[in-house]
Design a protein around this motif. Structure first.
Motif, PDB file in Angstrom:
ATOM      1  N   VAL A   1     -61.765  40.852 -44.831  1.00 14.37           N
ATOM      2  CA  VAL A   1     -62.335  41.918 -44.006  1.00 14.37           C
ATOM      3  C   VAL A   1     -61.727  41.833 -42.612  1.00 14.37           C
ATOM      4  O   VAL A   1     -61.133  40.818 -42.226  1.00 14.37           O
ATOM      5  N   PHE A   2     -61.852  42.915 -41.870  1.00 15.97           N
ATOM      6  CA  PHE A   2     -61.416  42.946 -40.473  1.00 15.97           C
ATOM      7  C   PHE A   2     -62.619  43.362 -39.637  1.00 15.97           C
ATOM      8  O   PHE A   2     -63.103  44.487 -39.740  1.00 15.97           O
ATOM      9  N   TYR A   3     -63.106  42.423 -38.827  1.00 11.49           N
ATOM     10  CA  TYR A   3     -64.282  42.701 -38.014  1.00 11.49           C
ATOM     11  C   TYR A   3     -63.868  42.871 -36.548  1.00 11.49           C
ATOM     12  O   TYR A   3     -62.743  42.540 -36.149  1.00 11.49           O
ATOM     13  N   THR A   4     -64.779  43.373 -35.744  1.00 13.00           N
ATOM     14  CA  THR A   4     -64.484  43.653 -34.333  1.00 13.00           C
ATOM     15  C   THR A   4     -65.054  42.556 -33.448  1.00 13.00           C
ATOM     16  O   THR A   4     -66.249  42.238 -33.519  1.00 13.00           O
ATOM     17  N   SER A   5     -64.189  41.964 -32.622  1.00 10.17           N
ATOM     18  CA  SER A   5     -64.629  40.923 -31.695  1.00 10.17           C
ATOM     19  C   SER A   5     -65.219  41.546 -30.433  1.00 10.17           C
ATOM     20  O   SER A   5     -65.261  42.776 -30.278  1.00 10.17           O
TER      21      SER A   5
ATOM     22  N   ASP B   1     -65.357  33.839 -28.644  1.00 13.22           N
ATOM     23  CA  ASP B   1     -65.929  35.163 -28.888  1.00 13.22           C
ATOM     24  C   ASP B   1     -65.598  35.648 -30.295  1.00 13.22           C
ATOM     25  O   ASP B   1     -66.451  36.249 -30.969  1.00 13.22           O
ATOM     26  N   ASP B   2     -64.372  35.400 -30.738  1.00 14.55           N
ATOM     27  CA  ASP B   2     -63.978  35.798 -32.094  1.00 14.55           C
ATOM     28  C   ASP B   2     -64.851  35.103 -33.139  1.00 14.55           C
ATOM     29  O   ASP B   2     -65.263  35.711 -34.134  1.00 14.55           O
ATOM     30  N   PHE B   3     -65.122  33.813 -32.923  1.00 11.77           N
ATOM     31  CA  PHE B   3     -65.908  33.022 -33.884  1.00 11.77           C
ATOM     32  C   PHE B   3     -67.371  33.483 -33.891  1.00 11.77           C
ATOM     33  O   PHE B   3     -67.980  33.657 -34.959  1.00 11.77           O
TER      34      PHE B   3
ATOM     35  N   GLU C   1     -71.850  36.961 -36.235  1.00 13.18           N
ATOM     36  CA  GLU C   1     -72.691  38.159 -36.080  1.00 13.18           C
ATOM     37  C   GLU C   1     -72.356  39.209 -37.140  1.00 13.18           C
ATOM     38  O   GLU C   1     -73.255  39.899 -37.647  1.00 13.18           O
ATOM     39  N   TYR C   2     -71.083  39.325 -37.499  1.00 17.81           N
ATOM     40  CA  TYR C   2     -70.671  40.255 -38.552  1.00 17.81           C
ATOM     41  C   TYR C   2     -71.308  39.860 -39.885  1.00 17.81           C
ATOM     42  O   TYR C   2     -71.830  40.714 -40.624  1.00 17.81           O
TER      43      TYR C   2
ATOM     44  N   THR D   1     -75.952  36.739 -44.639  1.00 17.98           N
ATOM     45  CA  THR D   1     -76.745  35.561 -44.278  1.00 17.98           C
ATOM     46  C   THR D   1     -77.638  35.862 -43.086  1.00 17.98           C
ATOM     47  O   THR D   1     -77.714  37.008 -42.599  1.00 17.98           O
ATOM     48  N   ASN D   2     -78.293  34.821 -42.580  1.00 18.88           N
ATOM     49  CA  ASN D   2     -79.043  34.887 -41.331  1.00 18.88           C
ATOM     50  C   ASN D   2     -78.849  33.564 -40.602  1.00 18.88           C
ATOM     51  O   ASN D   2     -78.284  32.615 -41.160  1.00 18.88           O
ATOM     52  N   SER D   3     -79.298  33.484 -39.383  1.00 15.37           N
ATOM     53  CA  SER D   3     -79.030  32.306 -38.555  1.00 15.37           C
ATOM     54  C   SER D   3     -79.567  31.017 -39.152  1.00 15.37           C
ATOM     55  O   SER D   3     -79.005  29.940 -38.926  1.00 15.37           O
ATOM     56  N   SER D   4     -80.633  31.097 -39.930  1.00 10.89           N
ATOM     57  CA  SER D   4     -81.216  29.885 -40.509  1.00 10.89           C
ATOM     58  C   SER D   4     -80.423  29.368 -41.703  1.00 10.89           C
ATOM     59  O   SER D   4     -80.729  28.289 -42.228  1.00 10.89           O
ATOM     60  N   LYS D   5     -79.393  30.116 -42.128  1.00 16.43           N
ATOM     61  CA  LYS D   5     -78.553  29.704 -43.258  1.00 16.43           C
ATOM     62  C   LYS D   5     -77.081  29.614 -42.874  1.00 16.43           C
ATOM     63  O   LYS D   5     -76.211  29.565 -43.744  1.00 16.43           O
ATOM     64  N   LEU D   6     -76.806  29.551 -41.587  1.00 11.40           N
ATOM     65  CA  LEU D   6     -75.419  29.629 -41.117  1.00 11.40           C
ATOM     66  C   LEU D   6     -74.925  28.280 -40.605  1.00 11.40           C
ATOM     67  O   LEU D   6     -75.518  27.684 -39.707  1.00 11.40           O
ATOM     68  N   VAL D   7     -73.814  27.813 -41.185  1.00 11.03           N
ATOM     69  CA  VAL D   7     -73.191  26.536 -40.829  1.00 11.03           C
ATOM     70  C   VAL D   7     -71.847  26.829 -40.165  1.00 11.03           C
ATOM     71  O   VAL D   7     -71.090  27.680 -40.642  1.00 11.03           O
TER      72      VAL D   7
END
Length: 702
Positions: free
Chosen positions: A443-447, A530-532, A537-538, A545-551
């Motif tokens: 995918v290509f997401y926007t930073s 910012d890219d990371f 966020e993307y 996912t959500n923040s509680s499942k993000l590593v």
């Protein structure tokens, strides 16, 4: 003040937390009143004493931290199950890309669980392989690793370097190819060096011997090039080049395949070099500078009828191939063989009288066959989206070897017939598990600033986008390094259990040429973070996912990435895994080879750069009272690339300032370094700990 070891056992001075009925008691780390003045700004460094890796206090601290970490990890009930599964997944044959040396073919192979791959040699394609070198026999615990190696042009001698316990320091040895007899030659204090034969000897690069106790931390200065003649002692080696006026430069020497030219590359950092050439067939010839440093990269591919075929980004952000005549080296005499195009020209080799060029298009490789004068002939067929490594070969060879891998396809070796433009499988690993039920998409997401950034996402087919999937977000973003598709047995644990693997190709890397690299360096380094963060966020916005499942995870420069992002957005991530990271951005250039990274990072010695670096330096942006993600810092006692003091100081500060139930631990490996050459047993141990920690803190079972 009481000694540290007394502090470590005093219950009254121990902080603790409870998570899932498991208590973590952090050792109290001594603080001192060290303060530095950077351009009028006072910066405290209370854990400076941890930089002394030889002190008894530091060693006691390491033992105490490891004890706490081991107690936590060993209490995880499913850790052994994870380790058992890792051992099973890991246990398949792994081959390195072969190359021809006269009548011989040399390749590496690991049967599956061997600590180090074994080097084999055979005559031609149909010969019977025999062991040329088994690194597993060099040390009892598998911590001696093979580094560089080269066969003399007459096929008589084999020179190779060995690194021990993960250090960047190497020793070079020589053996007879035919008999396997080890000669008496031994060369010490070799670092950042190749081995390049000329006649009955070879060129290499080395430093002066460091003082005892400073081997793993002292700044590396005054790199030199030597020539060693087989059968002589190191003190007889001829000094070929040194430059006492510039102690912080590195020098590498290579000889063209026809032994006509000695090529010297001079670097002042991790990108950009000056290029020199010396005609070895002219008596008393001196080095001639053919390209100025250090704005661009120049790499000699081959000598073609007295002219050097050079791979460069000079005048071509995405690289081109040019010819330089050493007799007329002025740039107005340079000629272009293969022009720059929209895809990045990663590498080139001359095999069978043709040029094989490998390109990167949207972070996946393709290879193209050109005539020697640069006319495109064929695109070389490959299995699909993935990474091509190699090609290997020399101008006179009729075929070449290369490897191909993807996120779901282990490294497979191919033999390419230049004349027929056809590839055939030379070796392909057999797995006892299936990878067909996984899929990869890009995918290509926007930073943050509007830049489009590519990201690979790998997961089981049929994944539900319900916002509840555990995601392992891995990044690097620096030093012109590209994260192309690669197979990882360790990550199969994650994918098998329904985890999502996400790898964004951040600015600072080389995925789109030098402009992409520069956009993530110096006063633009924040773009990488910012890219990371935008990738995370993307993934949340798209209901992966959500923040509680993000590593989040990354190593070395990627460890800096994780450290910066977890301090800037501690709310966004549940687990952080910074490995061998550059955490103290104000002092990194004072240790070993750290000075070479200032081209990407800048330096606190510069007032403007200091102000910028201070804003993101992970160590200096940990704040008291903040609930940080569950964090497992990993480092090693013999890491002389990114010295472990970075992780020591970061972990001590994190444990001091963090509040909340998330554990914040440090795992310090012994007899290991930055990662290269780490034995299989230690890799499996470490991944067992990392996945156990990750699963537990995501609330997952195994």
């Amino acid at each position: 003040m009481n000694k540290l070891k007394n502090l470590l056992i005093a219950a009254a001075f121990v902080s603790s937390l409870s998570i899932n009925a498991q208590t973590v008691n952090y050792p109290v780390t001594k603080k001192t009143d060290v303060v530095n003045d950077y351009h009028g700004v006072k910066v405290a460094d209370p854990y400076r004493w941890l930089e002394d890796d030889n002190s008894a206090e530091t060693k006691d601290w390491v033992k105490a931290e490891n004890k706490v970490t081991r107690q936590y990890l060993d209490a995880i009930p499913f850790r052994n199950k994870i380790r058992e599964r890792l051992e099973k997944i890991w246990n398949f044959p792994k081959y390195g890309t072969p190359h021809q040396e006269g009548k011989y073919i040399i390749f590496s192979k690991n049967d599956g669980m061997q600590n180090q791959s074994i080097l084999y040699i055979q005559e031609g394609l149909t010969g019977t392989p025999r062991v040329l070198l088994d690194p597993n026999k060099i040390s009892n615990n598998g911590t001696a690793a093979l580094g560089e190696y080269a066969v003399s042009n007459d096929g008589k001698y084999f020179a190779y370097s060995v690194a021990k316990a993960g250090s960047d320091w190497n020793d070079i040895y020589v053996m007879e190819v035919e008999t396997g007899k080890l000669l008496t030659d031994q060369i010490k204090w070799v670092k950042f060096s190749g081995i390049s034969w000329h006649g009955d000897g070879f060129y290499y690069s080395a430093y002066d011997a460091p003082k005892k106790g400073e081997e793993l931390s002292k700044k590396n200065e005054f790199h030199k090039i030597y020539f060693h003649k087989v059968g002589t002692s190191q003190d007889k080696d001829q000094l070929i080049y040194k430059n006492d006026n510039f102690p912080l430069r590195n020098y590498g020497a290579t000889v063209t395949n026809d032994e006509q030219y000695l090529i010297m590359s001079e670097t002042a950092g991790t990108s950009g070099n000056a290029l020199y050439v010396k005609n070895l067939k002219k008596e008393n010839a001196d080095f001639i500078k053919v390209a100025e440093g250090f704005d661009f990269d120049y790499g000699v591919v081959e000598n073609i009828k007295g002219k050097l075929l050079v791979h460069t980004n000079d005048g071509a952000s995405r690289y081109r191939l040019i010819l330089i005549d050493p007799e007329k080296p002025a740039r107005e005499n340079w000629t272009t063989v293969i022009n720059e195009e929209k895809n990045v020209l990663q590498s080139a080799v001359v095999v069978g009288g043709h040029i094989i060029a490998t390109y990167m298009k949207d972070v996946s490789n393709k290879s193209v066959l050109f005539s020697i004068d640069g006319k495109m002939l064929h695109e070389i067929a490959t299995p699909g989206i993935g990474t091509i490594s190699g090609f290997t070969g020399k101008p006179e060879d009729k075929f070449s070897f290369y490897s191909f891998a993807s996120f779901t396809m282990p490294t497979t070796i191919f033999r390419y017939d230049v004349a027929k433009n056809s590839s055939a499988i030379f070796s392909q690993p057999k797995l006892d598990f299936s990878t067909t039920n996984f899929e990869t998409r890009q995918v290509f997401y926007t930073s943050k600033d509007g830049t489009k950034v590519p990201m690979f996402i790998v997961h089981k087919k049929g994944l539900k986008l319900d916002g509840k999937n555990p995601v392992y977000l891995y990044g690097y973003g620096g030093f012109n390094i590209s994260l192309t598709p690669a197979f990882s047995a360790a990550r199969m644990i994650w994918l098998e259990k329904g985890g999502v693997l996400a790898i964004p190709n951040l600015r600072g890397g080389g995925e789109y040429g030098e402009e992409w690299h520069k956009a993530g360096t110096l006063l633009q380094k924040q773009n990488v973070f910012d890219d990371f963060i935008s990738a995370a966020e993307y993934l949340i916005k798209q209901n992966y996912t959500n923040s509680s499942k993000l590593v989040i995870a990354g190593g070395s420069n990627g460890g800096l990435l994780v450290g910066a992002c977890m301090t800037q957005r501690p709310d966004l991530f549940k687990v952080a895994l910074p490995a061998v990271g550059v955490m103290d951005m104000l002092r990194f250039h004072k240790f070993t080879i750290g000075w070479a990274w200032t081209g990407d990072y800048g330096s606190s010695d510069d007032a403007e750069q200091f102000k910028y670096i201070l804003k993101y330096s992970p160590l200096h942006n940990l704040k008291a009272g903040v609930h940080y993600p569950a964090t497992l810092v990993t480092t090693a006692d013999h890491d002389d690339r990114v010295v472990p003091a970075h992780s020591f100081k970061f972990a001590a500060t994190l444990q001091e300032k963090h509040v909340g139930e998330n554990p914040v631990l440090i795992r310090i490996e012994t007899e290991a370094g930055h990662g290269a050459g780490k034995p299989t047993s230690k890799q499996i141990d470490e991944w067992s700990d990392v996945w156990s920690f990750t699963f537990k803190n995501l609330g997952l079972n195994y």
